[in-house]
Design a protein around this motif. Structure first.
Motif, mmCIF file in Angstrom:
data_model
loop_
_atom_site.group_PDB
_atom_site.id
_atom_site.type_symbol
_atom_site.label_atom_id
_atom_site.label_comp_id
_atom_site.label_asym_id
_atom_site.label_seq_id
_atom_site.Cartn_x
_atom_site.Cartn_y
_atom_site.Cartn_z
ATOM 1 N N THR A 14 0.853 -1.184 0.000
ATOM 2 C CA THR A 14 0.000 0.000 0.000
ATOM 3 C C THR A 14 0.890 1.236 0.000
ATOM 4 O O THR A 14 2.092 1.143 0.234
ATOM 5 C CB THR A 14 -0.917 0.071 1.242
ATOM 6 O OG1 THR A 14 -0.109 0.113 2.413
ATOM 7 C CG2 THR A 14 -1.888 -1.097 1.301
ATOM 8 N N LYS A 40 -3.575 4.032 1.387
ATOM 9 C CA LYS A 40 -4.367 3.927 0.157
ATOM 10 C C LYS A 40 -3.746 2.892 -0.771
ATOM 11 O O LYS A 40 -2.576 2.567 -0.671
ATOM 12 C CB LYS A 40 -4.430 5.288 -0.548
ATOM 13 C CG LYS A 40 -5.232 6.316 0.209
ATOM 14 C CD LYS A 40 -5.341 7.596 -0.575
ATOM 15 C CE LYS A 40 -6.169 8.614 0.193
ATOM 16 N NZ LYS A 40 -6.293 9.871 -0.544
ATOM 17 N N ASP A 41 -4.570 2.406 -1.701
ATOM 18 C CA ASP A 41 -4.085 1.443 -2.686
ATOM 19 C C ASP A 41 -3.011 2.073 -3.565
ATOM 20 O O ASP A 41 -3.015 3.276 -3.812
ATOM 21 C CB ASP A 41 -5.235 0.962 -3.574
ATOM 22 C CG ASP A 41 -6.237 0.107 -2.814
ATOM 23 O OD1 ASP A 41 -5.832 -0.587 -1.865
ATOM 24 O OD2 ASP A 41 -7.433 0.131 -3.186
#
Length: 145
Positions: free
Chosen positions: A81, A86-87
């Motif tokens: 991540t 967040k991705d």
């Protein structure tokens, strides 16, 4: 609480990912083009570049498409991540994998060894490529223990 992935998890996840594409491609090329292509020195160089390209595209694409997972990472319960949780994005993964590819090769593995030491000694277990790309690799199963 999120725990960082250990060096052995990251190593074996990368090995699994490499084998997933490496073995089938070698067999495919051996049967379609011929085994001589795989073992002949000039052709072997082209084959190795082809393999490197395919594995790099896989290592960039799958974590973006599959929310930080690759097959090897999923099997070992670890996930990439961004530092903010967040991705990962295409830009982040291209930066991360190109750093791995270019810098580690240009330094003949010296920075790879340094990254290994960093993953062992740093509390957050981040390697050079993680620091440069702003990523972290978390052990998703550690929370369950």
């Amino acid at each position: 609480m999120i725990f960082p992935a250990k060096l052995w998890q990251r190593f074996f996840a990368r090995m699994i990912d490499g084998l997933i594409f490496g073995v089938p491609i070698v067999f495919l090329l051996s049967f379609t083009i011929g085994y001589d292509f795989v073992i002949e020195p000039r052709a072997n160089f082209i084959f190795n570049l082809f393999m490197l390209l395919i594995v790099t595209v896989y290592m960039i694409s799958l974590p973006v498409i599959w929310y930080g997972w690759s097959v090897g990472k999923r099997l070992l319960g670890i996930r990439i991540t961004q530092m903010n949780g967040k991705d990962v994005t295409w830009q982040v993964m291209v930066k991360r994998e190109l750093f791995i590819l270019v810098v580690y090769i240009l330094t003949f593995g010296l920075f790879l060894l340094l990254s290994g030491v960093m993953m062992i000694t740093r509390k957050d277990k981040r390697a050079l490529h993680d620091l440069m790309a702003g990523t972290k690799v978390s052990d998703e199963n550690a929370e369950l223990l």
